[in-house]
Design a protein around this motif. Structure first.
Motif, PDB file in Angstrom:
ATOM      1  N   VAL A  34      14.192   3.387   4.083  1.00  0.00           N
ATOM      2  CA  VAL A  34      14.866   3.708   2.817  1.00  0.00           C
ATOM      3  C   VAL A  34      14.648   2.566   1.816  1.00  0.00           C
ATOM      4  O   VAL A  34      14.442   2.812   0.617  1.00  0.00           O
ATOM      5  N   ALA A  35      14.656   1.320   2.301  1.00  0.00           N
ATOM      6  CA  ALA A  35      14.373   0.182   1.400  1.00  0.00           C
ATOM      7  C   ALA A  35      12.962   0.320   0.825  1.00  0.00           C
ATOM      8  O   ALA A  35      12.754   0.104  -0.378  1.00  0.00           O
ATOM      9  N   ASP A  36      11.990   0.683   1.677  1.00  0.00           N
ATOM     10  CA  ASP A  36      10.621   0.907   1.177  1.00  0.00           C
ATOM     11  C   ASP A  36      10.594   2.039   0.157  1.00  0.00           C
ATOM     12  O   ASP A  36       9.900   1.948  -0.867  1.00  0.00           O
ATOM     13  N   LEU A  37      11.358   3.101   0.437  1.00  0.00           N
ATOM     14  CA  LEU A  37      11.402   4.257  -0.475  1.00  0.00           C
ATOM     15  C   LEU A  37      12.024   3.872  -1.815  1.00  0.00           C
ATOM     16  O   LEU A  37      11.492   4.212  -2.882  1.00  0.00           O
ATOM     17  N   TRP A  38      13.146   3.165  -1.761  1.00  0.00           N
ATOM     18  CA  TRP A  38      13.797   2.738  -3.008  1.00  0.00           C
ATOM     19  C   TRP A  38      12.864   1.827  -3.796  1.00  0.00           C
ATOM     20  O   TRP A  38      12.725   1.961  -5.015  1.00  0.00           O
ATOM     21  N   PHE A  39      12.236   0.864  -3.090  1.00  0.00           N
ATOM     22  CA  PHE A  39      11.351  -0.092  -3.757  1.00  0.00           C
ATOM     23  C   PHE A  39      10.211   0.635  -4.488  1.00  0.00           C
ATOM     24  O   PHE A  39       9.967   0.402  -5.672  1.00  0.00           O
ATOM     25  N   HIS A  40       9.534   1.528  -3.763  1.00  0.00           N
ATOM     26  CA  HIS A  40       8.403   2.213  -4.394  1.00  0.00           C
ATOM     27  C   HIS A  40       8.865   3.167  -5.503  1.00  0.00           C
ATOM     28  O   HIS A  40       8.150   3.379  -6.489  1.00  0.00           O
ATOM     29  N   LYS A  79       2.478   6.682  -2.656  1.00  0.00           N
ATOM     30  CA  LYS A  79       3.255   5.755  -1.803  1.00  0.00           C
ATOM     31  C   LYS A  79       4.701   6.238  -1.668  1.00  0.00           C
ATOM     32  O   LYS A  79       5.285   6.167  -0.594  1.00  0.00           O
ATOM     33  N   VAL A  80       5.278   6.738  -2.760  1.00  0.00           N
ATOM     34  CA  VAL A  80       6.658   7.253  -2.691  1.00  0.00           C
ATOM     35  C   VAL A  80       6.728   8.404  -1.689  1.00  0.00           C
ATOM     36  O   VAL A  80       7.643   8.473  -0.862  1.00  0.00           O
ATOM     37  N   GLY A  81       5.724   9.283  -1.745  1.00  0.00           N
ATOM     38  CA  GLY A  81       5.692  10.405  -0.808  1.00  0.00           C
ATOM     39  C   GLY A  81       5.571   9.941   0.633  1.00  0.00           C
ATOM     40  O   GLY A  81       6.256  10.462   1.528  1.00  0.00           O
ATOM     41  N   GLU A  82       4.726   8.932   0.864  1.00  0.00           N
ATOM     42  CA  GLU A  82       4.553   8.403   2.228  1.00  0.00           C
ATOM     43  C   GLU A  82       5.856   7.793   2.741  1.00  0.00           C
ATOM     44  O   GLU A  82       6.245   7.994   3.888  1.00  0.00           O
ATOM     45  N   GLU A  83       6.509   7.024   1.862  1.00  0.00           N
ATOM     46  CA  GLU A  83       7.749   6.360   2.284  1.00  0.00           C
ATOM     47  C   GLU A  83       8.849   7.396   2.528  1.00  0.00           C
ATOM     48  O   GLU A  83       9.690   7.211   3.421  1.00  0.00           O
ATOM     49  N   ALA A  84       8.840   8.493   1.761  1.00  0.00           N
ATOM     50  CA  ALA A  84       9.824   9.563   1.995  1.00  0.00           C
ATOM     51  C   ALA A  84       9.599  10.191   3.362  1.00  0.00           C
ATOM     52  O   ALA A  84      10.549  10.449   4.116  1.00  0.00           O
ATOM     53  N   THR A  85       8.339  10.409   3.693  1.00  0.00           N
ATOM     54  CA  THR A  85       8.020  10.988   5.005  1.00  0.00           C
ATOM     55  C   THR A  85       8.448  10.040   6.121  1.00  0.00           C
ATOM     56  O   THR A  85       9.029  10.475   7.132  1.00  0.00           O
TER      57      THR A  85
END
Ligand SMILES: N=c1c2ncn([C@@H]3O[C@H](COP(=O)(O)OP(=O)(O)OP(=O)(O)O)[C@@H](O)[C@H]3O)c2ncn1[C@@H]1O[C@H](COP(=O)(O)O)[C@@H](O)[C@H]1O
Length: 115
Positions: free
Chosen positions: A64-70, A40-46
């Motif tokens: 970025v909020a999704d990335l930080w959260f995950h 999930k972190v990888g997906e949110e980074a993409t």
């Protein structure tokens, strides 16, 4: 802005460790283990990269909020909290990125990638 947001969220993430995956998204992530959370972190980074390249500031903030959260969920799953990352960033204050990179090179001379 509430500066305690990361700490408050981290407390919620800790509390979710005993929760039912059917009633909590975070508990569902824990259930998937490190591989599922890291994916999930990888997906949110993409998705963050795509939003930036689209030039859409609202989408970028959302991603970025999704990335930080995950990333926080990943840290929690590994027994870490945001304070560890904040302390790392604080320790870098006043140290130029180029200087830090040079120091890293001294410590890892076998790394010839140049990155
Ligand atoms: N901050 C968040 C947060 N940000 C994003 N998300 C979820 O992360 C997911 C984002 O992933 P995607 O965009 O890929 O959406 P998706 O397709 O639904 O996800 P997948 O099914 O593919 O995993 C969405 O389901 C969002 O709802 C979050 N879920 C929870 N929180 C916080 O965590 C707390 C605990 O949540 P629960 O454990 O669900 O109660 C909440 O009160 C919030 O404070």
């Amino acid at each position: 802005m509430n500066d305690d947001t990361l700490a408050e969220l981290a407390r919620v993430l800790e509390a979710r460790k005993g929760a039912d995956p059917d009633s909590s998204y975070v508990a569902g992530l824990y259930h998937k283990g490190v591989d599922g959370i890291a994916k999930k972190v990888g997906e949110e980074a993409t998705e963050t990269v795509m939003a930036a390249k689209d030039g859409d500031p609202d989408a970028l903030v959302h991603e970025v909020a999704d990335l930080w959260f995950h990333s926080l969920v990943l840290l929690a799953q590994q027994g870490l909290g945001p304070e560890a990352v904040l302390a790392e960033l604080r320790g870098r204050f006043g140290l130029s990125g180029l200087e830090e990179k040079a120091r890293r090179g001294e410590g890892h001379q076998s790394d010839s990638s140049g990155e």
